[in-house]
Design a protein around this motif. Structure first.
Motif, PDB file in Angstrom:
ATOM      1  N   TYR A  52      -4.089  -5.325   1.114  1.00  0.00           N
ATOM      2  CA  TYR A  52      -3.547  -6.246   0.115  1.00  0.00           C
ATOM      3  C   TYR A  52      -2.061  -6.435   0.345  1.00  0.00           C
ATOM      4  O   TYR A  52      -1.379  -5.522   0.822  1.00  0.00           O
ATOM      5  CB  TYR A  52      -3.801  -5.700  -1.289  1.00  0.00           C
ATOM      6  CG  TYR A  52      -5.273  -5.573  -1.591  1.00  0.00           C
ATOM      7  CD1 TYR A  52      -6.023  -6.706  -1.927  1.00  0.00           C
ATOM      8  CD2 TYR A  52      -5.921  -4.340  -1.506  1.00  0.00           C
ATOM      9  CE1 TYR A  52      -7.383  -6.604  -2.177  1.00  0.00           C
ATOM     10  CE2 TYR A  52      -7.283  -4.231  -1.748  1.00  0.00           C
ATOM     11  CZ  TYR A  52      -8.006  -5.373  -2.086  1.00  0.00           C
ATOM     12  OH  TYR A  52      -9.343  -5.279  -2.311  1.00  0.00           O
ATOM     13  N   GLN A  53      -1.553  -7.613  -0.026  1.00  0.00           N
ATOM     14  CA  GLN A  53      -0.120  -7.808   0.185  1.00  0.00           C
ATOM     15  C   GLN A  53       0.695  -7.262  -0.973  1.00  0.00           C
ATOM     16  O   GLN A  53       0.295  -7.373  -2.139  1.00  0.00           O
ATOM     17  CB  GLN A  53       0.231  -9.267   0.466  1.00  0.00           C
ATOM     18  CG  GLN A  53      -0.213 -10.300  -0.547  1.00  0.00           C
ATOM     19  CD  GLN A  53       0.268 -11.689  -0.122  1.00  0.00           C
ATOM     20  OE1 GLN A  53       1.427 -11.902   0.203  1.00  0.00           O
ATOM     21  NE2 GLN A  53      -0.642 -12.647  -0.146  1.00  0.00           N
ATOM     22  N   TYR A  54       1.809  -6.630  -0.624  1.00  0.00           N
ATOM     23  CA  TYR A  54       2.747  -6.149  -1.647  1.00  0.00           C
ATOM     24  C   TYR A  54       3.228  -7.326  -2.479  1.00  0.00           C
ATOM     25  O   TYR A  54       3.468  -8.411  -1.954  1.00  0.00           O
ATOM     26  CB  TYR A  54       3.961  -5.478  -0.994  1.00  0.00           C
ATOM     27  CG  TYR A  54       3.706  -4.054  -0.569  1.00  0.00           C
ATOM     28  CD1 TYR A  54       3.319  -3.093  -1.500  1.00  0.00           C
ATOM     29  CD2 TYR A  54       3.868  -3.673   0.757  1.00  0.00           C
ATOM     30  CE1 TYR A  54       3.095  -1.783  -1.122  1.00  0.00           C
ATOM     31  CE2 TYR A  54       3.647  -2.363   1.149  1.00  0.00           C
ATOM     32  CZ  TYR A  54       3.262  -1.418   0.202  1.00  0.00           C
ATOM     33  OH  TYR A  54       3.041  -0.130   0.580  1.00  0.00           O
ATOM     34  N   GLY A  55       3.370  -7.094  -3.774  1.00  0.00           N
ATOM     35  CA  GLY A  55       3.839  -8.154  -4.657  1.00  0.00           C
ATOM     36  C   GLY A  55       2.716  -8.980  -5.231  1.00  0.00           C
ATOM     37  O   GLY A  55       2.941  -9.857  -6.053  1.00  0.00           O
ATOM     38  N   GLY A  56       1.493  -8.730  -4.737  1.00  0.00           N
ATOM     39  CA  GLY A  56       0.336  -9.458  -5.243  1.00  0.00           C
ATOM     40  C   GLY A  56       0.152 -10.790  -4.553  1.00  0.00           C
ATOM     41  O   GLY A  56       0.983 -11.212  -3.752  1.00  0.00           O
ATOM     42  N   GLY A  57      -0.959 -11.450  -4.858  1.00  0.00           N
ATOM     43  CA  GLY A  57      -1.268 -12.735  -4.234  1.00  0.00           C
ATOM     44  C   GLY A  57      -2.567 -12.653  -3.461  1.00  0.00           C
ATOM     45  O   GLY A  57      -2.975 -11.571  -3.036  1.00  0.00           O
ATOM     46  N   ALA A  58      -3.198 -13.831  -3.318  1.00  0.00           N
ATOM     47  CA  ALA A  58      -4.509 -13.881  -2.659  1.00  0.00           C
ATOM     48  C   ALA A  58      -4.359 -13.690  -1.158  1.00  0.00           C
ATOM     49  O   ALA A  58      -3.352 -14.057  -0.569  1.00  0.00           O
ATOM     50  CB  ALA A  58      -5.174 -15.220  -2.957  1.00  0.00           C
ATOM     51  N   LEU A  62      -2.824  -8.487   7.904  1.00  0.00           N
ATOM     52  CA  LEU A  62      -3.088  -7.533   8.986  1.00  0.00           C
ATOM     53  C   LEU A  62      -2.008  -6.453   8.966  1.00  0.00           C
ATOM     54  O   LEU A  62      -0.817  -6.756   8.920  1.00  0.00           O
ATOM     55  CB  LEU A  62      -3.106  -8.228  10.350  1.00  0.00           C
ATOM     56  CG  LEU A  62      -4.310  -9.136  10.661  1.00  0.00           C
ATOM     57  CD1 LEU A  62      -4.193  -9.710  12.064  1.00  0.00           C
ATOM     58  CD2 LEU A  62      -5.624  -8.372  10.511  1.00  0.00           C
ATOM     59  N   SER A  63      -2.445  -5.207   9.030  1.00  0.00           N
ATOM     60  CA  SER A  63      -1.528  -4.067   8.943  1.00  0.00           C
ATOM     61  C   SER A  63      -0.793  -3.845  10.257  1.00  0.00           C
ATOM     62  O   SER A  63      -1.298  -4.186  11.334  1.00  0.00           O
ATOM     63  CB  SER A  63      -2.300  -2.789   8.621  1.00  0.00           C
ATOM     64  OG  SER A  63      -3.110  -2.986   7.495  1.00  0.00           O
TER      65      SER A  63
END
Ligand code: ADE
Length: 224
Positions: A52-58, A62-63
């Motif tokens: 998941y992306q930091y800060g939220g969002g759909a 890729l790590s």
């Protein structure tokens, strides 16, 4: 030339390089292409490569860890001239970029997915970011296949007719003139008579004229 492609969907890249000109280039030893499955470098229990992306969002991102592990392993073996990231926000691919890349020895190409890669991958490793056009694909794999095809066909010895890459559209900022083959007449449509004349001075003049006409009509931006 050696090209290492990093992807989470290796099967998407199986067929583009196994036919025709690309296969012949590999058979002749003019290019080596290696597909690396990023998942194999994941240390997570379920071989996850995204998060998941930091800060939220759909959308998943890729790590950095598995990508870093793969690139580090490759860089430990040899030096790379460019590490390219395929992304819609990169520099739009042009023939001139392909001409430059075909002079290189070793390339890494990273295919993006989902919402992209952790920005730190781009900061730490990527030397060139390339888009194949102003539209969004599901991933960078098809874009990477386009780039590799456009570069490999320029390598000396890949094309049968050594001069044919030089006469491609775009090589002199002109589109190619129309071409014809037998029969000379098809349902009343005739091949321009000059092409049957055997007069090479006239034939070349005709081709130059037609290339210019076609470029003016279809891609006037190339002439400015
Ligand atoms: N990945 C997704 N869309 C792309 C594009 N247009 N060019 C390169 N890589 C991409």
């Amino acid at each position: 030339m050696r090209i290492d492609i990093l992807t989470i969907l290796p099967s998407l890249l199986e067929s583009p390089f196994n036919d025709s000109i690309m296969q012949r280039a590999k058979d002749k030893g003019l290019v080596e292409i290696y597909i690396h499955d990023i998942r194999k470098y994941s240390t997570k229990k379920h071989k996850n490569v995204d998060d998941y992306q930091y800060g939220g969002g759909a959308g998943m991102v890729l790590s950095i860890e598995p990508i870093a592990a793969c690139i580090d392993a490759l860089k430990a073996e040899r030096t790379y001239d460019e590490i390219i990231y395929m992304t819609p926000d990169g520099e739009v691919l042009e023939q001139s970029i392909c001409n430059q890349l075909c002079l290189k020895g070793n390339l890494i190409i990273l295919c993006g997915h989902y919402k992209g890669v952790d920005e730190r991958v781009r900061q730490m490793y990527i030397t060139k970011e390339i888009s194949i056009g102003s539209y969004v694909l599901s991933g960078g794999e098809l874009a990477a296949a386009v780039l590799v095809d456009a570069v490999v066909r320029l390598l000396p010895g890949v094309l049968n007719d050594e001069t044919s890459a030089l006469t491609d559209s775009f090589q002199d900022n002109l589109l190619s003139p129309p071409v014809y083959t037998r029969p000379p007449v098809f349902r009343g449509m005739e091949v321009p008579s000059v092409l049957l004349s055997g007069d090479f001075r006239k034939i070349n003049a005709f081709r130059e004229e037609e290339a210019l006409k076609r470029t003016k009509e279809r891609r006037p931006d190339l002439l400015s």
